[in-house]
Write an enzyme that holds these catalytic residues in place. Structure first.
Site, PDB file in Angstrom:
ATOM      1  N   CYS A  91     -28.426  19.634 -14.922  1.00  0.00           N
ATOM      2  CA  CYS A  91     -27.715  19.347 -16.171  1.00  0.00           C
ATOM      3  C   CYS A  91     -27.167  17.909 -16.149  1.00  0.00           C
ATOM      4  CB  CYS A  91     -26.619  20.388 -16.404  1.00  0.00           C
ATOM      5  SG  CYS A  91     -26.036  20.438 -18.119  1.00  0.00           S
ATOM      6  N   HIS A 115     -28.959  25.853 -15.506  1.00  0.00           N
ATOM      7  CA  HIS A 115     -27.941  26.380 -14.592  1.00  0.00           C
ATOM      8  C   HIS A 115     -28.382  27.756 -14.095  1.00  0.00           C
ATOM      9  CE1 HIS A 115     -24.864  23.374 -15.297  1.00  0.00           C
ATOM     10  NE2 HIS A 115     -25.052  23.471 -16.595  1.00  0.00           N
TER      11      HIS A 115
END
Length: 485
Positions: A329, A427
């Site tokens: 991310c 994630h």
């Protein structure tokens, strides 16, 4: 319909753990139970079935209750982006960045969201088990409270107060907390639970007797300190490692000021062949096989911090010697050439140079991507799943060599031509057993064991329910949950 609230004398007293335990204990009895946290402040979050964002702890509690996570389980989520401000998320959607004073004025809106979610849950489930936040005795936060006793008073529910004896001062914590509550709030406290006790319970009994005589409240039970136990942290990093120094694969993660979703690394911390090190400010970067740049709530600010701590030079040296680097991310965005925030979503508007190791650039936009995804890794075509929570859109030739291809179409991230760098927006990717194994082999672990993280979490949720049965007054709990026959 019944609501029972768990509050704590301090942060990390055991609120999340006890709510998780009660949810699974009630589910075992075929009770339709749902977890609820009115207001959460955390940088660990999860994507829900209805496409929103809630605290990670509530997603684990949903698993304990046998439910898919839903935004009503955590209607207000505050994600700190400075020491005095946070992104305010209502019913899973980001509304605005606010400082503490502005949020105090906004609490009337937040309160309506909390009560609306609670009303929907009570209409759909037999029991709502509520987790408080911090401590109800924080005097400066009492006005317009929606997280602790303010909520309990609004919905007229009983409260269990939990305290951690392993920290010391447990009787002072319980008696002091009770003393700082109003009369009506004190009356709501129906009993105490003492958490993380080690030793002979007979030696504690005189203190328990004194506590009951002093307060007029029963001790509902004493929970033992659990060894080899894991429950995802709500916010604080769990850096425990036990006898892992000889593990063949060394993994290093920098603890940036605004690190987010550090629960991504729990499967690695629990993996028997991985020595995971979280490296904080001022600490030297140790030798490693794999360096992972984690997610961040303030990517440009954390990138500046990494440079100030010498990470740019350390990672460059690591790459020269053939080491692997992964970005998740915000970490993916840092590996690129530029990060632009024209709207000032994470700080003052502007642009910052990335490390420049992947030919891509990122622009932060107002719409946050919130999706659960499944696909195949470029590495070994391993099955992978996880969730996206990001405001950035990345573009550039690096994305022509994607790290993943999604089952429903589309790609994610990048794998460098030399195979040393991998970036992804996903994630939770290490929770996929096949993907975790493939990534560890890519990092240098030739014979990586296949670890099922979901099964490990399920095992420990079951252990918590066993604790309720073995160490708490289940008759009193059934009465508080409205389950007496």
């Amino acid at each position: 319909m019944t609501t029972l609230m768990v509050q704590g004398t301090t942060s990390d007293a055991g609120k999340s753990m006890l709510v998780t335990a009660l949810c699974r204990w009630l589910k075992r009895q075929q009770v339709a139970v749902v977890p609820f946290k009115p207001q959460n402040m955390a940088l660990n979050s999860a994507v829900t079935a209805d496409g929103g964002e809630i605290g990670r702890a509530q997603a684990v509690q949903a698993q304990a209750a046998g439910l898919a996570p839903h935004t009503d389980m955590n209607p207000v989520l505050l994600k700190p982006n400075t020491d005095t401000g946070a992104q305010v998320i209502i019913h899973g959607r980001a509304r605005a960045n606010m400082d503490a004073q502005a949020y105090q004025a906004y609490k009337a809106v937040a309160r309506e969201a909390v009560l609306a979610s609670h009303q929907r849950l009570t209409a759909a489930y037999e029991v709502v088990v509520v987790e408080g936040a911090g401590s109800p005795a924080e005097i400066n936060l009492r006005a317009n409270d929606i997280a602790n006793m303010g909520f309990a008073e609004a919905v007229d529910c009983p409260v269990i107060l939990v305290a951690d004896i392993d920290r010391g001062g447990v009787f002072a914590h319980l008696v002091g907390t009770l003393a700082l509550l109003s009369e009506s709030e004190q009356a709501r406290v129906k009993g105490f639970v003492i958490n993380r006790f080690r030793g002979d319970l007979a030696l504690l009994q005189p203190g328990l007797d004194w506590l009951e005589q002093r307060t007029g409240k029963p001790v509902l039970g004493v929970l033992p300190y659990l060894v080899d136990f894991h429950l995802e942290a709500e916010d604080a990093i769990d850096a425990r490692q036990v006898a892992k120094a000889d593990a063949p694969l060394k993994v290093v993660v920098p603890v940036m000021p605004r690190i987010s979703n550090h629960t991504d690394f729990d499967p690695l911390r629990l993996h028997p062949e991985v020595d995971l090190r979280f490296v904080g400010p001022g600490e030297p970067v140790p030798l490693a096989d794999l360096i992972i740049l984690p997610g961040s709530k303030s990517v440009r600010a954390d990138l500046t911090w990494l440079r100030s701590q010498g990470w740019e030079q350390a990672i460059a040296r690591h790459l020269r010697y053939g080491g692997k680097v992964m970005g998740i991310c915000g970490g993916l965005q840092m590996l690129g050439e530029h990060i632009e925030d024209p709207l000032g979503l994470e700080g003052p508007p502007g642009s910052a140079p990335g490390f420049g190791w992947l030919p891509l650039s990122t622009v932060l936009g107002p719409e946050k991507q919130l999706r659960n995804r499944r696909g195949k890794l470029a590495l070994e075509q391993a099955e992978a799943w996880g969730y996206e929570i990001h405001a950035g859109v990345s573009r550039g030739p690096a994305l022509n060599r994607p790290a993943l291809r999604f089952d429903e179409g589309g790609t994610d991230g990048a794998l460098s031509a030399d195979g040393q760098l991998l970036g992804t927006y996903l994630h939770g990717i290490f929770e996929s057993p096949a993907a975790c194994t493939a990534l560890l082999r890519w990092a240098g672990l030739e014979t990586a064991a296949n670890i099922d993280y979901h099964a490990l979490r399920e095992r420990d949720i079951e252990r918590l329910a066993d604790l309720v049965e073995g160490h708490l007054n289940t008759g009193a709990l059934r009465q508080l949950c409205g389950q007496m026959t």
